[in-house]
Enzyme design. Structure first.
Site, short mmCIF file in Angstrom:
data_model
loop_
_atom_site.label_atom_id
_atom_site.label_comp_id
_atom_site.label_asym_id
_atom_site.label_seq_id
_atom_site.Cartn_x
_atom_site.Cartn_y
_atom_site.Cartn_z
N HIS A 1 51.27 12.69 97.41
CA HIS A 1 52.32 11.67 97.25
C HIS A 1 51.79 10.37 97.82
CE1 HIS A 1 53.06 12.37 101.55
NE2 HIS A 1 52.96 13.67 101.26
N HIS B 1 54.00 23.48 95.33
CA HIS B 1 54.25 22.04 95.42
C HIS B 1 53.15 21.24 94.72
CE1 HIS B 1 51.27 21.67 98.73
NE2 HIS B 1 51.79 22.79 99.19
N ASP C 1 78.85 9.57 121.43
CA ASP C 1 78.33 8.21 121.59
C ASP C 1 76.81 8.15 121.75
OD1 ASP C 1 78.37 9.44 123.97
OD2 ASP C 1 79.37 7.85 125.09
N TYR D 1 50.02 30.04 99.54
CA TYR D 1 51.02 30.71 100.37
C TYR D 1 51.30 32.08 99.77
CZ TYR D 1 51.40 25.69 101.06
OH TYR D 1 51.09 24.37 101.25
N GLU E 1 46.84 17.37 99.31
CA GLU E 1 47.30 18.46 100.16
C GLU E 1 47.53 19.77 99.41
OE1 GLU E 1 51.42 18.02 101.50
OE2 GLU E 1 51.42 15.99 100.72
N GLU F 1 45.51 18.93 104.33
CA GLU F 1 46.05 17.65 103.85
C GLU F 1 45.35 16.48 104.53
OE1 GLU F 1 50.23 16.97 104.81
OE2 GLU F 1 50.36 15.46 103.22
N HIS G 1 56.77 9.78 102.28
CA HIS G 1 56.76 9.91 100.81
C HIS G 1 57.08 8.50 100.32
CE1 HIS G 1 57.70 14.50 101.00
NE2 HIS G 1 56.51 14.19 101.48
N ASP H 1 51.50 20.69 110.14
CA ASP H 1 51.65 19.52 109.27
C ASP H 1 52.37 18.48 110.11
OD1 ASP H 1 52.35 17.59 107.41
OD2 ASP H 1 53.00 19.03 105.89
N ARG I 1 47.40 25.21 104.19
CA ARG I 1 47.39 23.91 103.50
C ARG I 1 46.39 23.02 104.24
NH1 ARG I 1 52.32 23.16 103.33
NH2 ARG I 1 52.88 21.80 105.06
N HIS J 1 58.86 23.63 104.40
CA HIS J 1 59.42 22.67 105.36
C HIS J 1 59.92 23.37 106.62
CE1 HIS J 1 60.09 19.40 102.07
NE2 HIS J 1 58.84 19.51 102.46
N1 GLY Z 1 54.80 16.46 105.67
C1 GLY Z 1 55.38 16.22 104.42
C2 GLY Z 1 54.39 16.31 103.37
O1 GLY Z 1 53.29 16.78 103.59
O2 GLY Z 1 54.61 15.87 102.28
MN MN Z 2 52.23 15.12 102.58
MN MN Z 3 52.27 16.73 105.40
#
Ligand code: GLY
Ligand code: MN
Ligand code: MN
Length: 440
Positions: A355, A351, A41, A389, A385, A409, A362, A261, A407, A244
């Protein structure tokens, strides 16, 4: 920081725009997000559906917004939960239909339990239905049931809708272009995220646990009435190579980098920042070389953030810069042209470079139109971003590179004059990061 809100007239303007796009023979149906059970619950924290937030700001579950353009007795209708003293004693206050009309500037509101009775009558005589088909199976079936009820009345003269259209075709295009009120909230989400990343940089030291840095970030989010826009990623050492990564449980070692991130969500609007920094405050030579290269790729992509330039140009600029740099550093071999043609950078960069960003991290909006990358226009917001890696067990590269994940971003608004970085106050280059961390 002063609390920010979106004025009722801004929501009304968005609804008017959407209804104008849909036309007077259409009806638009938008159910609230479902509540989801976490275990027995207890529920996951409730987050309203982004489209409903965009059009009303209404925060409660068990609601349906129905827009009926041109309807004489009211175009903007909400079905929502009734007031209930007993339930409100457990879960907190509800607006109820009357309260909702007042607070959200609607034309009319009804108890959600009346939806079944009222919706067929609203569908009747409308030729097109805009709805997100396939998102919520239970609601899809209900909608089909209401349509069938209208169809069953054809001999009595009823006119059932005959076109069913994806709501996103209209609404996503509206949401892609941020208005002034949205940009204020997005700037606030960015400002809060900048403070959170600074706090995490200050809290870093060899031996710190990833979750301690996560706690620092999210403490700052909550202190400013925000929450994580997505699961914060805090990866030390080679955990930074897991795109991720979510465990956030490892202990850092002296000499390692940590990739964070994380972004705040403020009044529904996301920010999305990544920084990679040394837990001891000083980059090694190899770490700095890769960090500088990622920074150069980001700058190259940012230079493409101008009206009239294809969205894709930023990614292309980033991969060219990365490929050139990887060749110089010896991580790739051979000629630039051949490496670019082969896409050999993908070994180290898997990647895309960004986005759309908005109510969803996203965010909605087409990236391509008629098979071509769409051109940037003022009001669009997106992330830039790039990253690199190097797998910890990649024996094809010198040992000094292995296990480094980086990274960088930032969030960028396209303006007439070019890209405006919403997250630009945060230390970004290796030097800036070292200065900030030296002052711990
Ligand atoms: N944190 C998700 C991305 O950077 O797209
Ligand atoms: Mn992002
Ligand atoms: Mn991100």
């Amino acid at each position: 920081m002063k609390p920010l809100t979106i004025p009722a007239k801004a929501y009304a303007r968005r609804r008017r725009q959407l209804m104008r796009m849909a036309g007077n023979d259409a009806i638009l149906v938008l159910p609230a997000a479902l509540e989801r059970i976490r275990s027995r619950d207890t529920h996951y924290p409730y987050r309203q559906d982004s489209d409903l937030l965009y059009l009303t700001g209404f925060p409660e579950p068990e609601a349906v917004l129905v827009l009926v353009p041109g309807r004489k007795h009211g175009e903007v209708l909400l079905f929502c939960r009734e007031r209930d003293r007993e339930r409100e004693g457990w879960d907190g206050p509800r607006f109820g239909p009357e309260g909702a009309v007042e607070a959200f500037g609607l034309d009319d509101a009804y108890p959600i339990s009346d939806l079944d009775d009222i919706l067929p009558g609203l569908l009747e005589g409308r030729s097109r239905v805009y709805y997100h088909f396939g998102r919520d199976q239970e609601f899809d079936l209900k909608l089909i049931g209401w349509l069938n009820r209208v169809r069953a009345m054809v001999r009595q003269g009823a006119q059932p809708p005959h076109e069913f259209l994806e709501l996103g075709h209209l609404l996503d295009e509206l949401r892609l272009f941020k208005d002034r009120d949205e940009l204020k909230l997005m700037q606030r989400a960015s400002d809060i995220s900048v403070l959170a990343h600074e706090a995490a940089m200050r809290a870093a030291r060899p031996g710190v646990r990833e979750y301690e840095l996560q706690a620092e970030l999210e403490r700052v989010f909550r202190m400013h009435d925000a929450e994580p826009a997505y699961s914060s990623i805090v990866g030390t050492g080679s955990n930074a190579c897991v795109l991720h990564y979510r465990a956030n449980s490892a202990q850092s070692q002296d000499g390692e980098l940590v990739l964070i991130d994380a972004g705040a969500e403020y009044r529904g609007y996301a920010s999305d920042i990544t920084r990679t920094f040394p837990v001891n405050g000083r980059f090694s030579k190899a770490q700095r070389a890769l960090h500088d290269l990622v920074g150069a790729a980001q700058a190259a992509a940012l230079a493409q953030a101008r009206p009239g330039v294809p969205y894709e140009a930023g990614h292309v600029a980033a991969i060219e810069t990365l490929t050139e740099g990887l060749l110089k550093l010896g991580l790739l071999k051979g000629k630039l042209e051949k490496n670019l043609a082969d896409g050999s950078y993908k070994r180290f960069y898997r990647h895309k470079t960004g986005h759309w960003l908005g109510l969803d991290v996203h965010d909605v909006g087409e990236y391509r139109i008629d098979g071509e990358s769409r051109l940037l226009e003022p009001g669009m917001v997106f992330t830039i971003e790039p990253g690199l890696y190097v797998s910890p067990d990649d024996t094809t590269v010198e040992a000094k590179w292995r296990g480094i994940g980086i990274r960088t971003e930032d969030d960028v608004l396209v303006t007439k004059g070019g890209g405006q970085v919403l997250t630009g106050k945060l230390a970004r280059s290796a030097d800036e990061i070292e200065v900030l961390m030296a002052a711990r």
